[in-house]
Design a protein around this motif. Structure first.
Motif, PDB file in Angstrom:
ATOM      1  N   HIS A  16       0.825  -1.209   0.000  1.00 43.64           N
ATOM      2  CA  HIS A  16       0.000   0.000   0.000  1.00 43.64           C
ATOM      3  C   HIS A  16       0.863   1.265   0.000  1.00 43.64           C
ATOM      4  N   ALA A  20       0.998   4.094  -3.068  1.00 43.70           N
ATOM      5  CA  ALA A  20       0.831   5.520  -2.771  1.00 43.70           C
ATOM      6  C   ALA A  20       2.085   6.317  -3.171  1.00 43.70           C
ATOM      7  N   CYS A  22       5.166   5.857  -2.403  1.00 42.46           N
ATOM      8  CA  CYS A  22       6.137   5.995  -1.323  1.00 42.46           C
ATOM      9  C   CYS A  22       7.202   4.911  -1.503  1.00 42.46           C
TER      10      CYS A  22
END
Length: 124
Positions: A16, A20, A22
């Motif tokens: 996740h 995103a 990151c």
């Protein structure tokens, strides 16, 4: 971001974060080979390859969350290219009328999970 642990929760967290945008890395021990699962020194209660998941549970919240997770498995398999889920069914055994059996049956019915109640004769 460094995620400590690359089991179910750690790998989901890293996924996740990456989705995103990151930069993320998950660190932790690798899955032990099946041939070593009976060794005395274990590092977890369940190995991911042998993990059991089911759509029924006596706890209605757990049953709902499990159902929602299992419903996403096909998309995750397609996205990752890794086949990790094989539906084989589930047998819960208990004395007729006990709370664990009656609540499991009620939760299965509420979630639309195919199920049946077998008596002692049907189990042989």
């Amino acid at each position: 971001v460094c995620v400590v642990g690359n089991g179910l929760v750690g790998s989901a967290a890293a996924r996740h974060l990456a989705l995103a945008d990151c930069k993320a890395i998950a660190v932790g021990p690798s899955e032990r080979p099946r041939s070593t699962w009976n060794d005395i020194e274990i590092f977890g209660a369940h190995y991911d390859e042998g993990r059991i998941t089911r759509k029924t549970d006596p706890d209605s919240t757990w049953a709902l969350l499990a159902q929602k997770s299992i419903d996403r498995y096909e998309a995750l398999q397609n996205e990752s290219g890794i086949k990790f889920y094989y539906e084989v069914g589930h047998l819960a055994v208990g004395e007729a009328g006990t709370p664990t059996i009656t609540s499991r049956m009620a939760n299965a019915k509420d979630a639309g999970v195919e199920h049946e109640l077998l008596d002692q004769d049907a189990l042989g």
